[in-house]
Design a protein around this motif. Structure first.
Motif, PDB file in Angstrom:
ATOM      1  N   ASP A   2       0.855  -1.187   0.000  1.00  0.00           N
ATOM      2  CA  ASP A   2       0.000   0.000   0.000  1.00  0.00           C
ATOM      3  C   ASP A   2       0.888   1.234   0.000  1.00  0.00           C
ATOM      4  O   ASP A   2       1.706   1.424   0.901  1.00  0.00           O
ATOM      5  CB  ASP A   2      -0.893  -0.023   1.251  1.00  0.00           C
ATOM      6  N   VAL A   3       0.751   2.064  -1.030  1.00  0.00           N
ATOM      7  CA  VAL A   3       1.578   3.271  -1.160  1.00  0.00           C
ATOM      8  C   VAL A   3       0.668   4.489  -1.197  1.00  0.00           C
ATOM      9  O   VAL A   3      -0.359   4.487  -1.873  1.00  0.00           O
ATOM     10  CB  VAL A   3       2.428   3.228  -2.454  1.00  0.00           C
ATOM     11  N   ARG A   4       1.014   5.539  -0.482  1.00  0.00           N
ATOM     12  CA  ARG A   4       0.209   6.773  -0.445  1.00  0.00           C
ATOM     13  C   ARG A   4       0.914   7.888  -1.222  1.00  0.00           C
ATOM     14  O   ARG A   4       2.117   8.055  -1.113  1.00  0.00           O
ATOM     15  CB  ARG A   4       0.000   7.229   1.012  1.00  0.00           C
ATOM     16  N   PHE A   5       0.122   8.650  -1.967  1.00  0.00           N
ATOM     17  CA  PHE A   5       0.655   9.773  -2.750  1.00  0.00           C
ATOM     18  C   PHE A   5      -0.088  11.055  -2.384  1.00  0.00           C
ATOM     19  O   PHE A   5      -1.294  11.025  -2.161  1.00  0.00           O
ATOM     20  CB  PHE A   5       0.454   9.529  -4.249  1.00  0.00           C
ATOM     21  N   ASP A   6       0.622  12.157  -2.357  1.00  0.00           N
ATOM     22  CA  ASP A   6      -0.014  13.476  -2.271  1.00  0.00           C
ATOM     23  C   ASP A   6       0.161  14.121  -3.640  1.00  0.00           C
ATOM     24  O   ASP A   6       1.261  14.541  -4.000  1.00  0.00           O
ATOM     25  CB  ASP A   6       0.649  14.318  -1.179  1.00  0.00           C
ATOM     26  N   THR A   7      -0.917  14.189  -4.402  1.00  0.00           N
ATOM     27  CA  THR A   7      -0.815  14.641  -5.799  1.00  0.00           C
ATOM     28  C   THR A   7      -1.043  16.147  -5.969  1.00  0.00           C
ATOM     29  O   THR A   7      -1.170  16.638  -7.096  1.00  0.00           O
ATOM     30  CB  THR A   7      -1.829  13.879  -6.669  1.00  0.00           C
TER      31      THR A   7
END
Length: 258
Positions: A2-7
């Motif tokens: 599970d990877v989180r991104f702030d776009t």
């Protein structure tokens, strides 16, 4: 994994998926270099469920300030309104239509700004069912004479890239909204959803939803028969206190044109 991104101000779907697929390539290459033969990458794809990306819209006022031409008893209205929200909180059959009304307001702005309304819908409804029971996205309290109404929901939006820069109407919509950041657009869209929900519940708990629906239905029929402005005024006035049905409107149009 599970990877989180702030776009930031981009929705970032292509960026995220490209990164995830590169992760998969890196794992494969690493496995080969270490002679690991049983590595199986099933898929690499973003999720449209974004429970960390929550926006809240809230409105409150003194109960007496709710009084208007359709609400002569604001205390009774506030109590009935709160009951309507409470029903949606515990009864999925009502919650689905209740939340659909919220999405009427949200989807309109999402579509207008070139964002992905299917992704937003899927994520919002998943959030409404996060407890294991599908429930209302909006809530209401009455405390010490203060009426409070709010909603919370997840929104992942973009104001740069994708259709927002390419589609002329999406570009115009963002200009009309004074070119908001993604965070500001979240707030605008949540407020639209809250306003839509308030309007629907106000109608349901006072005159009923059909009065507004049938007014719209009447205008659709009048446009279908290409009435001019004067004809529209006459037919609209005729049905001001009558039940609108397609056959009744057609008969009135025929009589008028005779």
């Amino acid at each position: 994994l599970d990877v989180r991104f702030d776009t930031k101000d981009s929705m970032g779907a292509n960026f995220i998926n490209s990164c995830l697929e590169q992760f998969a390539e890196t794992f494969k290459n690493d496995a080969e270099s270490h002679n690991i033969k049983d590595l199986n990458i099933v898929m690499s794809i973003l999720s449209n469920y974004v429970p960390q990306c929550i926006v809240r819209a809230e409105v409150s006022c003194k109960i007496e300030n709710l009084k208007d031409k359709d609400i002569s008893n604001p205390e009774e209205f506030a109590k009935k309104f709160k009951q309507a929200v409470s029903i949606a909180e515990v009864e999925p059959h009502r919650a689905v239509t209740h939340n659909k009304g919220i999405m009427n307001g949200i989807d309109a702005v999402v579509l207008a700004t070139g964002n992905d309304f299917r992704a937003i819908e899927a994520g919002v409804h998943a959030y409404a069912a996060r407890s294991g029971n599908y429930t209302s996205l909006s809530h209401c309290t009455i405390d010490n004479g203060i009426f409070k109404f709010w909603l919370e929901l997840p929104l992942a939006l973009g104001t740069v890239g994708g259709l927002t820069a390419l589609h002329p109407l999406a570009k115009l919509s963002l200009q009309m909204l004074q070119n908001p950041s993604a965070k500001e657009l979240m707030q605008i869209i949540a407020a639209a959803g809250l306003a839509q929900n308030f309007a629907a519940l106000r109608a349901l708990t006072t005159k009923g939803i059909q009065e507004g629906h049938m007014k719209m239905h009447l205008q659709n029929i009048l446009n279908q028969f290409h009435l001019n402005d004067q004809e529209k005024q006459l037919v609209t006035a005729y049905f001001d206190n009558k039940t609108v049905t397609h056959s009744a409107v057609v008969e009135k149009i025929k009589a008028l044109r005779k």
